[in-house]
Design a protein around this motif. Structure first.
Motif, mmCIF file in Angstrom:
data_model
loop_
_atom_site.group_PDB
_atom_site.id
_atom_site.type_symbol
_atom_site.label_atom_id
_atom_site.label_comp_id
_atom_site.label_asym_id
_atom_site.label_seq_id
_atom_site.Cartn_x
_atom_site.Cartn_y
_atom_site.Cartn_z
ATOM 1 N N THR A 74 0.813 -1.205 0.000
ATOM 2 C CA THR A 74 0.000 0.000 0.000
ATOM 3 C C THR A 74 0.851 1.262 0.000
ATOM 4 O O THR A 74 0.556 2.225 -0.707
ATOM 5 N N ARG A 75 1.935 1.241 0.780
ATOM 6 C CA ARG A 75 2.700 2.459 1.006
ATOM 7 C C ARG A 75 4.011 2.523 0.221
ATOM 8 O O ARG A 75 4.632 3.584 0.142
ATOM 9 N N GLY A 76 4.451 1.381 -0.323
ATOM 10 C CA GLY A 76 5.730 1.376 -1.010
ATOM 11 C C GLY A 76 6.896 1.466 -0.062
ATOM 12 O O GLY A 76 8.025 1.784 -0.465
ATOM 13 N N LYS A 77 6.682 1.144 1.186
ATOM 14 C CA LYS A 77 7.702 1.161 2.232
ATOM 15 C C LYS A 77 7.126 0.411 3.419
ATOM 16 O O LYS A 77 5.923 0.125 3.473
ATOM 17 N N MET A 78 7.976 0.072 4.404
ATOM 18 C CA MET A 78 7.491 -0.582 5.608
ATOM 19 C C MET A 78 7.419 0.444 6.726
ATOM 20 O O MET A 78 8.431 0.806 7.318
ATOM 21 N N GLN A 79 6.199 0.932 6.969
ATOM 22 C CA GLN A 79 5.975 1.903 8.043
ATOM 23 C C GLN A 79 4.668 1.555 8.739
ATOM 24 O O GLN A 79 3.582 1.766 8.192
ATOM 25 N N ASN A 80 4.785 1.001 9.935
ATOM 26 C CA ASN A 80 3.610 0.622 10.716
ATOM 27 C C ASN A 80 2.749 1.856 10.956
ATOM 28 O O ASN A 80 3.220 2.831 11.548
#
Length: 341
Positions: A74-80
């Motif tokens: 969804t975000r194109g990165k890993m950010q909780n």
């Protein structure tokens, strides 16, 4: 393509101008801008606070894995989205842009020393080799580093999993040492002393000239591990969320309050106890992404506590090499890390 920016602004897909860490979505295209580097991902290391939150929220390890995949896609990165934190990764340099200032070469095996919260990331194997039960995540995919990103070539004498675990928290011991060196033989309390960042911070405090080091842990089992490691002068048993119990445990172990208190636990609610544990004129360093910085500031005000509070931002020049040195010097620190792998 948009002109490249060393901070990665050209990869932000939001309607308004924000830095990649604050962005809702990042551009994950494989093609590089001239100052970028592409990494073939081997393993992710999720931030401890993020992983614990995912464990608490989801009913099964499979659901945890699905949640991580959904965030990345969804975000194109890993950010909780709950904790705001991410982690970092290990991989091999796949391509280097002609204007990259990072000094990396194709084939270098590296750990990224910038957060996954701002790193464009694509997972291509659905995390099929991860059981959803640990912070370290075997993965196949790619990630993009910007002109102002940081990465360290992995040492040859350490397993990749161990190097990743050390470099994930390498900012903590480096900043702890810098603060301790500013005092004349201080008493240093490390909350979460048996953990990764905590054990390295205890070793760093002793090396930097602490008069006494106190490792605070929540259970007798962790206390025994910390005593066996031999990196703390005293071990205090306390729930860091209980401010009075924490204050009294540290005072009993050290003969009074700490001059420097380092918070390395991955649970919320430890701010007041850390402030209460610290002497007037002392310093509290917060290294946990579970910290509420408004609670820390307002709590210190409410206690009329004259303490300096620092946010550990994860970067101090030379931090990766320093942390690896500490690991090599202290068999006790290494044993604590290896138990967690």
């Amino acid at each position: 393509m948009r002109p490249s920016d060393p901070t990665g602004l050209h990869r932000v897909l939001d309607d308004r101008t924000v830095l990649p860490q604050a962005a809702q979505r990042l551009d994950t295209r494989r093609e590089l801008w001239p100052d970028e580097v592409r990494i073939r991902v081997e393993r992710l290391n999720l931030d401890a606070a993020s992983f614990r939150q995912l464990e608490r929220t989801h009913a099964s390890p499979d659901a945890v894995r699905d949640a991580v995949l959904d965030i990345v896609r969804t975000r194109g990165k890993m950010q909780n989205p709950e904790t705001g934190s991410g982690g970092m990764l290990v991989g091999t340099v796949e391509e280097v842009g002609p204007e990259s200032p990072l000094g990396l070469r194709v084939g270098d095996r590296v750990a990224t020393l910038v957060s996954l919260t701002l790193t464009p990331l694509v997972v291509e194997d659905d995390l099929a080799r991860w059981d959803g039960r640990s912070e370290q995540v075997p993965a196949d995919g790619y990630a993009i580093l910007f002109g102002r990103s940081i990465a360290a070539v992995l040492p040859d004498d350490l397993p990749a999993e161990l190097s990743l675990a050390v470099m994930d928290v390498c900012g903590a011991p480096a900043l702890t040492a810098r603060v301790v060196e500013g005092y004349d033989a201080p008493v240093v309390a490390v909350i979460g002393g048996a953990g990764k960042s905590g054990s390295l911070s205890l070793a760093a405090a002793r090396r930097a000239g602490a008069k006494r080091t106190v490792g605070v842990v929540p259970t007798e089992a962790e206390a025994q591990l910390l005593r066996a490691a031999g990196i703390a002068d005293d071990v205090a048993l306390a729930d860091a969320r209980d401010p009075v119990a924490l204050r009294d445990a540290v005072a009993a172990a050290a003969g009074g309050p700490a001059d420097v208190t380092v918070v390395c636990v991955d649970v919320p609610g430890c701010e007041g106890g850390a402030v209460l544990t610290t002497a007037a004129g002392g310093t509290v360093i917060f290294f946990s992404m579970a910290t509420s910085f408004s609670a820390a500031a307002l709590g210190a005000e409410g206690l009329a506590a004259d303490v300096t509070m620092l946010v550990g931002n994860g970067y101090v020049p030379g931090h990766a090499a320093y942390a690896v040195e500490l690991l090599r010097e202290h068999d006790g620190v290494r044993s604590l890390f290896e138990r967690r792998l």
